[in-house]
Design a protein around this motif. Sequence first.
Motif, mmCIF file in Angstrom:
data_model
loop_
_atom_site.group_PDB
_atom_site.id
_atom_site.type_symbol
_atom_site.label_atom_id
_atom_site.label_comp_id
_atom_site.label_asym_id
_atom_site.label_seq_id
_atom_site.Cartn_x
_atom_site.Cartn_y
_atom_site.Cartn_z
ATOM 1 N N ARG A 233 -7.158 -4.050 6.173
ATOM 2 C CA ARG A 233 -8.339 -4.535 5.428
ATOM 3 C C ARG A 233 -7.825 -5.534 4.111
ATOM 4 O O ARG A 233 -8.546 -6.344 3.940
ATOM 5 C CB ARG A 233 -9.142 -3.416 4.853
ATOM 6 C CG ARG A 233 -10.026 -2.523 5.895
ATOM 7 C CD ARG A 233 -10.994 -1.597 5.236
ATOM 8 N NE ARG A 233 -10.267 -0.487 4.352
ATOM 9 C CZ ARG A 233 -9.772 0.534 4.815
ATOM 10 N NH1 ARG A 233 -9.891 0.989 6.213
ATOM 11 N NH2 ARG A 233 -9.229 1.376 3.952
ATOM 12 N N HIS B 62 -3.650 6.623 5.011
ATOM 13 C CA HIS B 62 -4.530 5.404 5.780
ATOM 14 C C HIS B 62 -3.805 4.170 5.533
ATOM 15 O O HIS B 62 -4.396 3.186 5.017
ATOM 16 C CB HIS B 62 -5.917 5.406 5.443
ATOM 17 C CG HIS B 62 -6.410 6.795 6.058
ATOM 18 N ND1 HIS B 62 -6.813 6.985 7.104
ATOM 19 C CD2 HIS B 62 -7.090 7.735 5.154
ATOM 20 C CE1 HIS B 62 -7.419 8.158 7.304
ATOM 21 N NE2 HIS B 62 -7.401 8.725 6.046
ATOM 22 N N VAL C 90 0.700 -1.238 0.042
ATOM 23 C CA VAL C 90 0.097 0.086 0.020
ATOM 24 C C VAL C 90 0.848 1.525 0.013
ATOM 25 O O VAL C 90 0.578 2.243 -0.718
ATOM 26 C CB VAL C 90 -0.874 -0.010 1.345
ATOM 27 C CG1 VAL C 90 -1.560 1.163 1.344
ATOM 28 C CG2 VAL C 90 -1.887 -1.060 1.014
ATOM 29 N N LYS D 181 -5.608 0.429 5.428
ATOM 30 C CA LYS D 181 -5.961 -0.171 4.069
ATOM 31 C C LYS D 181 -5.037 -1.512 4.206
ATOM 32 O O LYS D 181 -5.715 -2.586 3.573
ATOM 33 C CB LYS D 181 -5.274 0.652 3.118
ATOM 34 C CG LYS D 181 -6.243 1.851 2.678
ATOM 35 C CD LYS D 181 -5.686 2.889 1.580
ATOM 36 C CE LYS D 181 -6.273 3.932 1.378
ATOM 37 N NZ LYS D 181 -5.565 4.887 0.258
#
Length: 112
Positions: free
Chosen positions: A109, A102, A36, A106
């Motif tokens: 999740r 974030h 990410v 992320k």
Amino acid sequence: MSYVDPRAGSMAAQIAGQSREMDLVAQRGLRAVRSVAAAHRLTGEYLSKTFVATVPSLQPSKVGPIDDRLIVADDKAAVSIEYGHLVRFKNARRVKFVPGQHIMSKALRAVG
């Protein structure tokens, strides 16, 4: 009639904290964080300061020390990167909100 040792939960946590599987799951989480973060990379500083730390549990234990794994972003701007921050313009009262990326949320999740 069955008996369950009241220390059973602590014993299970202690065994799990010493297992290789916990390290593997933590590494999977770290890979997700780095994946990410790579999409938002400007300098690579944040990426280079992410790692997995083995730390003592904060939960009190009845059987001895329990190890937990933390995925850490040790960059000095990690909180601002995660949640956002204000930028003040030089010699002005004007400010601008820069939204957070974030990264940790992320990644959580993604492996969730």
